[in-house]
Design an enzyme around this catalytic site. Sequence first.
Site, short mmCIF file in Angstrom:
data_model
loop_
_atom_site.label_atom_id
_atom_site.label_comp_id
_atom_site.label_asym_id
_atom_site.label_seq_id
_atom_site.Cartn_x
_atom_site.Cartn_y
_atom_site.Cartn_z
N ASN A 1 0.80 -1.23 0.00
CA ASN A 1 0.00 0.00 0.00
C ASN A 1 0.82 1.27 0.00
OD1 ASN A 1 -2.57 1.57 0.51
ND2 ASN A 1 -1.46 2.05 2.41
N ASP B 1 1.26 6.99 0.06
CA ASP B 1 0.29 6.02 -0.46
C ASP B 1 0.46 5.79 -1.95
OD1 ASP B 1 -2.06 4.56 0.70
OD2 ASP B 1 -3.02 5.44 -1.08
N ASP C 1 -0.25 -6.85 3.53
CA ASP C 1 -0.40 -5.88 4.63
C ASP C 1 -1.36 -4.77 4.21
OD1 ASP C 1 0.72 -4.58 7.17
OD2 ASP C 1 1.18 -3.04 5.69
N HIS D 1 -6.66 -0.93 2.36
CA HIS D 1 -6.28 0.42 1.92
C HIS D 1 -5.90 0.44 0.44
CE1 HIS D 1 -6.49 1.90 6.03
NE2 HIS D 1 -6.01 0.70 6.36
N GLU E 1 -4.66 -8.80 4.96
CA GLU E 1 -4.96 -8.19 6.25
C GLU E 1 -6.07 -7.17 6.04
OE1 GLU E 1 -3.68 -5.22 9.75
OE2 GLU E 1 -3.08 -4.91 7.68
#
Length: 461
Positions: free
Chosen positions: A101, A160, A190, A194, A224
């Site tokens: 991410n 990001d 992970d 997002h 996740e």
Amino acid sequence: PAHAAPGGDKEVVVHLFQWRWESVAAECESTLGPNGFGAVQVSPPQEHVVLQGEGYPWWQDYQPVSYSLDDTRRGTRADFVDMVDRCEDAGVRIYVDAVLNHMTGSGSVDSGPGSAGSDYTKYDYPGIYQSRDFHDCRRDISDWNDKWEVQNCELVGLSDLDTSSEYVRDRLAGYLNELIGIGVAGFRYDAAKHVPLADVQAINSRLDDVDAAWGGGRPYVFQEVIGDQTIAPGEYVPAGDVTEFQYHRDISNAFKNGDIAHLTGLGGNLVDGEQAVVFVANHDTQRSHPTLTHTDGDRYDLAQAFMLAHPYGTPKIMSSYAWSGSNDTGPPMGSDGETRATDCADARWVCEHREVAGMVGFRNAVDGTSIGDVATGSSGQLAFARGDRGHAAFNATGGAWSRTFDTDLPDGTYCDVANGTFVDGECDGPSYTVSGGSFSAQVPADGAVALHVAAQGEGTG
Ligand code: ARE
Ligand code: CA
């Protein structure tokens, strides 16, 4: 499907949180392979920030500087390759914690060099990413009810990545494919929620098949996703398995409170077990929501043992290091921030996976069976069979639970794998005799008894 299921009847994952590569390799050989563990989740292997001024916190790993495997606090690229090879020889897969991410954040140090010597500043990683490869919302996520913000703005200030870009997708998949080329069999994505689902799928579609040693199929992917009112865990099921945080909350509360008699059916609202990765605690919850952790000792080990005996989900066992003071405290390390080799005899490495190593064989042996012969005592006591392949009793109270259990296990002498291991035909725990459809046992306070057909014989414990 776009992703494989975890290894057949060897699906148990252990998270060797922050372990050096050479220590993981040794554990595969000494303990994980012989006890039937399926895979190790290792900490992120890419170059990361080095935060000397903050005492080298554990979370350096979650701020990638480049995708070089050359030099992390856990060893070199050669060490990593050696680990994958040695674990493969022991029959144990490596699942990599993949940070997709974001790159680095702002903080006390927001420029290089990284652990392998690469220069960087936030939004500029020479030869890899430049400013145009990041989303334009360059501020923290503030409204967690706004899905667009959750996916396009910054998680705790971490730059990001614009995962809608073909270039970024190729770069991320290039990193994952390098790992697959080394023999890595799967990934934890992970902070997956997002990253928009379509972007995760676009990355998945670029992945190579895994090594022939693992059957040559699709890599195993689990994501996740901390499901909430904005993004439900089920939303990401099309792209792979998902972490089931509601299971973690339900199980850790039930065992903490000694209220387990109802747990055969679990609660409602859980993702289908075929898609769920389950855990009692993980490296975040043991810090932020420490309902039940290694510091709770036997009661926590009991919860991890129950998770292994119950058919729901793909179980992930935590293996922690001890810390006091700040939750940022890193693992045992040298003055340069290099992680020390693990020594389970040193109390700073908890190694709680070894406390439930015998239960991994139970999980493997009862694969495909369902729950039967349920027995309860007080609200803190629960026993059940897994078809005619296994039988386990759990006692989350302060006193022993003595009774005779009806079972479908065939007559014989069984090793109690909740209190010992069964390796190469040797039982180092106690044993129990099943005769005429029952056995009598005294289940220890805050303990369990577990018998299965692949561990038969007289015990020495
Ligand atoms: C560190 C510092 C920060 C600093 C930042 C950037 O602590 O103060 O701003 O660096 O400089 C880990 C640590 C973080 C650390 C980070 C980067 O936990 O403290 O920040 O590494 O070094 C949300 C996400 C979920 C995420 C959790 C932590 O949805 O994905 O937050 N979990 C993963 C990992 C973490 C890791 C990261 C992601 C980042 O497991 O270990 O962070 O790579 C509700 C919401 C959830 C939310 C949760 C907690 O439940 O529904 O979505 O989880 O609250 O906030
Ligand atoms: Ca994002």
